[in-house]
Scaffold this motif. Structure first.
Motif, short mmCIF file in Angstrom:
data_model
loop_
_atom_site.label_atom_id
_atom_site.label_comp_id
_atom_site.label_asym_id
_atom_site.label_seq_id
_atom_site.Cartn_x
_atom_site.Cartn_y
_atom_site.Cartn_z
N ALA A 27 11.33 4.64 -15.19
CA ALA A 27 10.39 3.84 -14.42
C ALA A 27 10.25 2.45 -15.04
CB ALA A 27 9.03 4.53 -14.35
N VAL A 28 10.64 1.43 -14.30
CA VAL A 28 10.56 0.05 -14.78
C VAL A 28 9.13 -0.47 -14.67
CG1 VAL A 28 11.35 -2.31 -14.38
CG2 VAL A 28 12.96 -0.41 -14.17
N ALA A 29 8.51 -0.28 -13.51
CA ALA A 29 7.14 -0.76 -13.27
C ALA A 29 6.57 -0.05 -12.05
CB ALA A 29 7.12 -2.26 -13.06
N TYR A 30 5.23 -0.04 -11.97
CA TYR A 30 4.56 0.56 -10.83
C TYR A 30 3.59 -0.46 -10.23
CZ TYR A 30 1.51 3.43 -7.95
OH TYR A 30 0.79 3.92 -6.90
N PHE A 31 3.60 -0.57 -8.89
CA PHE A 31 2.70 -1.45 -8.16
C PHE A 31 1.80 -0.61 -7.27
CE2 PHE A 31 6.36 -4.00 -9.25
CZ PHE A 31 5.81 -5.20 -9.66
N SER A 32 0.51 -0.62 -7.58
CA SER A 32 -0.47 0.09 -6.74
C SER A 32 -0.93 -0.85 -5.64
CB SER A 32 -1.67 0.53 -7.58
OG SER A 32 -2.71 1.00 -6.75
N LEU A 33 -0.92 -0.35 -4.40
CA LEU A 33 -1.35 -1.14 -3.24
C LEU A 33 -2.75 -0.77 -2.79
CD1 LEU A 33 2.03 -0.82 -1.29
CD2 LEU A 33 1.30 -2.68 -2.79
N ASP A 34 -3.44 0.07 -3.56
CA ASP A 34 -4.77 0.54 -3.19
C ASP A 34 -5.79 -0.60 -3.19
OD1 ASP A 34 -3.75 3.07 -3.04
OD2 ASP A 34 -4.40 3.67 -5.05
N GLN A 35 -6.66 -0.60 -2.19
CA GLN A 35 -7.79 -1.54 -2.11
C GLN A 35 -7.33 -2.99 -2.31
OE1 GLN A 35 -11.50 0.01 -4.02
NE2 GLN A 35 -10.13 1.52 -4.95
N ALA A 36 -6.17 -3.32 -1.77
CA ALA A 36 -5.59 -4.64 -2.01
C ALA A 36 -6.30 -5.75 -1.25
CB ALA A 36 -4.11 -4.63 -1.64
N ILE A 37 -7.02 -5.39 -0.16
CA ILE A 37 -7.68 -6.42 0.65
C ILE A 37 -9.15 -6.07 0.79
CG2 ILE A 37 -7.69 -7.68 2.83
CD1 ILE A 37 -4.81 -6.78 3.25
N MET A 38 -10.01 -6.87 0.14
CA MET A 38 -11.46 -6.72 0.28
C MET A 38 -12.09 -8.07 0.57
SD MET A 38 -12.03 -4.05 -2.89
CE MET A 38 -13.75 -3.70 -2.54
N SER B 200 -8.48 2.68 -11.26
CA SER B 200 -7.38 1.97 -10.63
C SER B 200 -6.22 2.91 -10.36
CB SER B 200 -6.91 0.82 -11.54
OG SER B 200 -5.63 0.36 -11.16
N GLY B 201 -5.53 2.69 -9.24
CA GLY B 201 -4.34 3.49 -8.95
C GLY B 201 -3.23 3.25 -9.93
N ALA B 202 -3.31 2.15 -10.69
CA ALA B 202 -2.26 1.82 -11.65
C ALA B 202 -2.56 2.33 -13.06
CB ALA B 202 -2.08 0.30 -11.71
N ILE C 205 8.58 1.25 -8.57
CA ILE C 205 7.80 2.14 -7.73
C ILE C 205 6.65 1.38 -7.08
CG2 ILE C 205 6.62 4.36 -7.63
CD1 ILE C 205 7.86 5.00 -10.38
N MET C 206 6.47 1.58 -5.78
CA MET C 206 5.33 1.06 -5.03
C MET C 206 4.61 2.26 -4.42
SD MET C 206 7.47 -1.99 -3.27
CE MET C 206 9.02 -1.18 -3.74
N GLY C 207 3.29 2.32 -4.58
CA GLY C 207 2.57 3.49 -4.09
C GLY C 207 1.20 3.14 -3.55
N ALA C 208 0.67 4.04 -2.70
CA ALA C 208 -0.66 3.85 -2.12
C ALA C 208 -1.30 5.19 -1.84
CB ALA C 208 -0.57 3.03 -0.83
N GLN C 209 -2.62 5.23 -2.01
CA GLN C 209 -3.40 6.42 -1.69
C GLN C 209 -3.43 6.63 -0.18
OE1 GLN C 209 -7.37 6.33 -3.34
NE2 GLN C 209 -8.23 7.29 -1.53
N ARG C 210 -3.34 7.88 0.26
CA ARG C 210 -3.32 8.19 1.69
C ARG C 210 -4.64 8.80 2.17
NH1 ARG C 210 0.58 11.50 1.48
NH2 ARG C 210 -0.55 13.46 1.72
N LEU D 146 11.36 2.85 -5.05
CA LEU D 146 10.68 4.05 -4.60
C LEU D 146 9.40 3.66 -3.88
CD1 LEU D 146 12.64 5.46 -6.61
CD2 LEU D 146 10.75 6.96 -7.24
N PHE D 147 9.16 4.28 -2.72
CA PHE D 147 7.96 4.06 -1.94
C PHE D 147 7.24 5.41 -1.84
CE2 PHE D 147 11.38 1.31 -0.60
CZ PHE D 147 10.82 0.05 -0.63
N VAL D 148 5.95 5.46 -2.26
CA VAL D 148 5.27 6.74 -2.38
C VAL D 148 3.88 6.68 -1.75
CG1 VAL D 148 4.77 8.65 -3.93
CG2 VAL D 148 6.34 6.85 -4.68
N SER D 149 3.59 7.68 -0.92
CA SER D 149 2.25 7.89 -0.37
C SER D 149 1.62 9.04 -1.13
CB SER D 149 2.35 8.21 1.13
OG SER D 149 1.07 8.52 1.65
N TRP D 150 0.55 8.72 -1.90
CA TRP D 150 -0.07 9.71 -2.77
C TRP D 150 -1.20 10.45 -2.06
CZ3 TRP D 150 3.05 10.06 -6.65
CH2 TRP D 150 3.60 8.93 -7.27
N ASP D 151 -1.37 11.69 -2.41
CA ASP D 151 -2.45 12.52 -1.88
C ASP D 151 -3.58 12.63 -2.92
OD1 ASP D 151 -3.79 14.07 -0.06
OD2 ASP D 151 -2.25 15.62 0.10
N ALA D 152 -4.80 12.89 -2.43
CA ALA D 152 -5.97 13.15 -3.28
C ALA D 152 -6.29 12.01 -4.23
CB ALA D 152 -5.79 14.46 -4.06
#
Length: 832
Positions: A541-552, A609-611, A468-473, A512-518
């Motif tokens: 679920a094998v693993a989850y990758f959070s893409l939130d705040q990946a570039i600062m 963290s999103g993870a 699963i790959m996901g990011a906050q929207r 799985l590609f997921v756009s999360w709300d809230a």
């Protein structure tokens, strides 16, 4: 299965037999003369030669239609015998006639028959050998009739479609080929063009855009997952306020606040008291204040942003200390505010939620689906005191009026340099006795319909296992870092893997590609989904990758991750070029600086963290990658200044390049998980953590003996886990990965390692983060360690009965993990 035999050895045997019967039929027709009024069908001749009972023409035709042989192309041929005899006499007569005719052939025909027989044997032998070589393994067991004979337990290996023959190296090249960076900056600008909180028209428009983007990629499945959650927003009728009042509560001076600044899930109402500067509001900060004899009860805490603790933790610590409210400000020492460089304005506050948990706090531990009804309850992580973010200017106004002891060493920030403010602790205010601060928080709760957007690519061998790959929207402000970066990476990875599938990549497991709300409210959308499917995710679920705040930034890479994923990180950083140092891999750059890559990159998961929820609540290995600056932190997260232009300025135009680096890192790790037969997760990773704790227990063995406690049980459980993990790892390394059944069993045990560490002795409703290593609560290793330390630091506070319970539940959770990792019950090493 049948076609396998007919096309191989069995087909060749039938061809030889058919050729022989054709010759026999020619000889038979030649010497039968006028005994037959018409030529006999092949099936009838075969029945006569084999002694089978014949029938009339209609019966013969019906037999052919029922599968008795090859059917003629012309009309049915009626068989008429000249002699009017009974069926049995006809059979005997025909049989004897055919035998006599064959036996009394001239010599040349006999020689021809011998040559024909020898030739047939030679053809048969050659065909058999060729067929055996060509079809060995594809037609395992051929019976007499050409069918496969079933066996009890045939180890039939699975064969991938043709595209799955691509090796990992080819897939890496394909990933780099299709992974683009051109659209990243455009997507970030589009997502962060305006504020888009959950439930807003801007947020709903963005959700539709993302769903349409997934649908255009021709994913196997796209869908939405909806929840009704209770969120908190600033009141539209009454603003939050801050006043200096006299001893009678008369308002003396209002300190202006920005109406948009607030802490979601703060307690509402007013709080009045003196002001106490508490540094970062960490537990050790409160311990320091107590050691100085400071009275905390009834005061309002003034705390700095940062210090490794979230807003929610700051508020919880202040509440436990007896304080009545919390004000949180960004100090220039932690958040750059230099006006000559890219920094935060001194009149800007940073907003963050203060729920010590994740998900909807009014449906703790279970999903807030619209079609379900639950009794009213609320999370124990909701604060009981009000909290409010303030700017550095507001903080300096308060600090200038504080009286009291000087700050301890190391507590002085940079407000003193920028605003010429003395660092004192308080709690008194200058200007007369009885002056205090009154804060009012009037946020309102609102039910909001949330929509998580999903897309998936089905795995070809194990579609029921998900990567699963996901990011906050959503975002309170423009949210370039908070939601724009993650959403852009999510869409780009979805596009990349979709292109790879169309060009020959067949993932073994589903993506799985997921756009999360809230997400701004404590990862509400993601946590509600986890709660809804918790009973099955540890199996899928094998693993989850959070893409939130990946570039600062573009300097240092951090991986907030479960230890199970460390090997994946190492493999990825060896192959990806550092965005700031061309020609050097990330690993090579770290090693050139003389550092250890693991201590430099790998960091523990943190609450916001999103993870975090995936591991601490769901028992799923999770990771959140981030590029940041080593010197100056990106200052605009959770503010109205978090725009794409400021982020691009911070990265000096390299935003898309850094985004591609993050995308490649995540993509390579996802490729490994989706390609390898055995999941590349290391179950031995937790052994060292347990060994360290055992060492701490051993150091306190004399104090424990005084209380009649022995660490032997923990040592035994730790040893059992280490042996079970090591044995499983070695068994996998020595196993045949083509044995699908055993591979599936190994993967199942590996996938459950994280789940095994979820304590079964605490409630998911009252203590949602049940992981004994990454979670929060009395059941965790950190709580046990802190209690153990009291034996020397404050022995009067050590609670023997409570410690016994903590130790027993922790030990048995660890022992249960060891037993489960061992496999079947007869493999568990029990001493007698």
């Amino acid at each position: 299965m049948r076609s396998c035999c007919m096309g191989g050895v069995c087909g060749l045997l039938w061809g030889v037999r058919h050729e022989r019967e054709t010759r026999e039929r020619k000889h038979t027709k030649q010497f039968m003369g006028t005994q037959w009024q018409t030529a006999l069908p092949m099936a009838t001749i075969q029945s006569l030669l084999t002694g089978q009972k014949g029938g009339d023409g209609a019966q013969a035709e019906r037999g052919l239609e029922d599968g008795g042989g090859a059917r003629g192309s012309g009309p049915g041929v009626e068989l008429k015998l000249v002699q009017s005899q009974s069926d049995e006499e006809e059979e005997e007569g025909l049989e004897s006639s055919l035998t006599a005719l064959v036996l009394h052939q001239p010599l040349k025909h006999r020689k021809a028959w011998i040559y024909l027989t020898l030739t047939a044997l030679l053809i048969f032998t050659t065909a058999f050998l060729l067929g055996y070589v060509a079809f060995h393994g594809s037609c395992n067991y051929c019976g007499d009739d050409g069918d496969l004979v079933p066996v009890d337990d045939p180890p039939v290996p699975h064969h991938y479609p043709e595209g799955d023959l691509l090796h990992m190296g080819e897939l890496r090249d394909m990933l780099k080929k299709y992974l683009g960076e051109e659209t990243l900056d455009t997507t970030i600008r589009r997502v962060s063009r305006t504020t888009h909180p959950p439930g807003s028209s801007e947020g709903n428009d963005l959700a539709r855009e993302i769903l349409q983007s997934f649908q255009k990629l021709r994913m196997d499945h796209t869908w939405t997952d909806s929840h009704y959650a209770t969120l908190q927003f600033p009141s539209r009728t009454k603003r939050n306020d801050l006043w200096i009042v006299d001893e009678n509560g008369v308002e003396l001076e209002e300190i202006q606040l920005n109406a948009a600044d607030y802490c979601a899930y703060s307690a509402t109402g007013t709080a009045t008291g003196g002001v106490m500067y508490v540094n970062y509001a960490r537990l050790e900060d409160f311990d320091t204040l107590r050691s100085l004899g400071m009275s905390l009860k009834g005061a309002i805490a003034l705390a700095r942003v940062g210090g490794g603790v979230s807003f929610a933790e700051k508020v919880r610590h202040a509440q436990k200390a007896g304080m009545v409210g919390v004000l949180i400000y960004p100090d220039p020492a932690d958040v750059p505010q230099d006006p000559r460089r890219l920094g935060l304005s001194s009149d800007v506050a940073i907003s963050e939620h203060v729920h010590l948990g994740s998900g909807d706090p009014f449906t703790p531990g279970f999903p807030s689906f619209n079609h379900t009804q639950f009794p009213p309850m609320q999370s124990s992580g909701l604060p009981l005191i009000p909290a409010q973010p303030i700017s550095a200017n507001v903080a300096s106004t308060l600090l200038r009026q504080l009286e009291g002891p000087a700050c301890p060493r190391g507590w002085q920030g940079r407000l003193q340099n920028y605003m010429y403010v003395r660092c004192v602790l308080g709690p008194s205010l200058t200007g007369g006795s009885g002056r205090r601060v009154r804060m009012g928080v009037f946020n309102s709760m609102t039910p909001v319909l949330l929509n998580n957007i999903f897309a998936s690519i089905e795995g070809k061998m194990e579609p029921d296992q998900y990567i699963i790959m996901g990011a906050q929207r959503d975002s309170w402000g423009p949210g370039a870092v908070k939601s724009g970066v993650g959403t852009a990476l999510l869409l780009e990875l979805a596009r990349t893997f979709s292109s790879m599938v169309q060009n020959g990549f067949y993932p073994r497991r589903s993506l799985l590609f997921v756009s999360w709300d809230a997400g701004d409210f404590g990862n509400v959308g993601a946590t509600e989904w986890l709660e809804g499917y918790l009973s099955m995710l540890h199996l899928k679920a094998v693993a989850y990758f959070s893409l939130d705040q990946a570039i600062m930034g573009d300097d240092e890479l951090s991986a907030y991750a479960s230890p199970l994923l460390v090997d994946l990180i190492e493999g990825a950083i060896k192959q990806v070029e550092h965005p700031k140092h061309p020609g050097q891999s990330i690993l090579a750059h770290i090693e050139s600086q003389g550092g250890n890559w693991m201590s430099h990159i790998v960091k523990p998961l943190y609450l916001n963290s999103g993870a975090y929820s995936f591991t601490a609540f769901g028992g799923v290995p999770a990771m959140e990658l981030r590029f940041d600056e080593s010197v100056r932190a990106y200052p605009f997260v959770n503010t109205q200044w978090d725009s794409a232009s400021r982020l691009q300025e911070r990265l000096q135009g390299q935003l898309s390049s850094v985004g591609r680096t993050i995308g490649e890192l995540v993509g390579l790790m996802v490729l490994r998980l989706s390609h390898d037969a055995v999941l590349p997760l290391d179950p031995t990773c937790y052994s060292s953590t347990m060994l360290q704790f055992s060492s701490q227990l051993n150091q306190h063995s004399s104090e424990l003996q005084v209380h009649g406690l022995s660490p032997q049980w923990v040592f035994s459980a730790r040893g059992d886990y280490s042996r079970a993990a090591k044995t499983l790892k070695e068994t996998i390394q020595n196993s045949d990965i083509d044995d699908e059944r055993m591979t599936r069993l190994y993967n199942t045990r590996i996938m459950r390692v994280e789940y095994y560490f979820l304590s079964q002795y605490v409630s998911a409703v009252e203590t949602p983060f049940r992981h004994i290593l990454h979670g929060r609560g009395d059941h965790t290793l950190s709580a046990l360690t802190e209690h153990l330390a009291l034996l020397r630091s404050q022995p009067q506070l050590f609670d023997e009965a409570h410690f016994r319970r903590q130790l027993a539940l922790f030990t048995w959770t660890l022992q249960g993990a060891a037993n489960a990792l061992s496999g079947d019950v007869w493999n568990i090493d029990n001493t007698i």
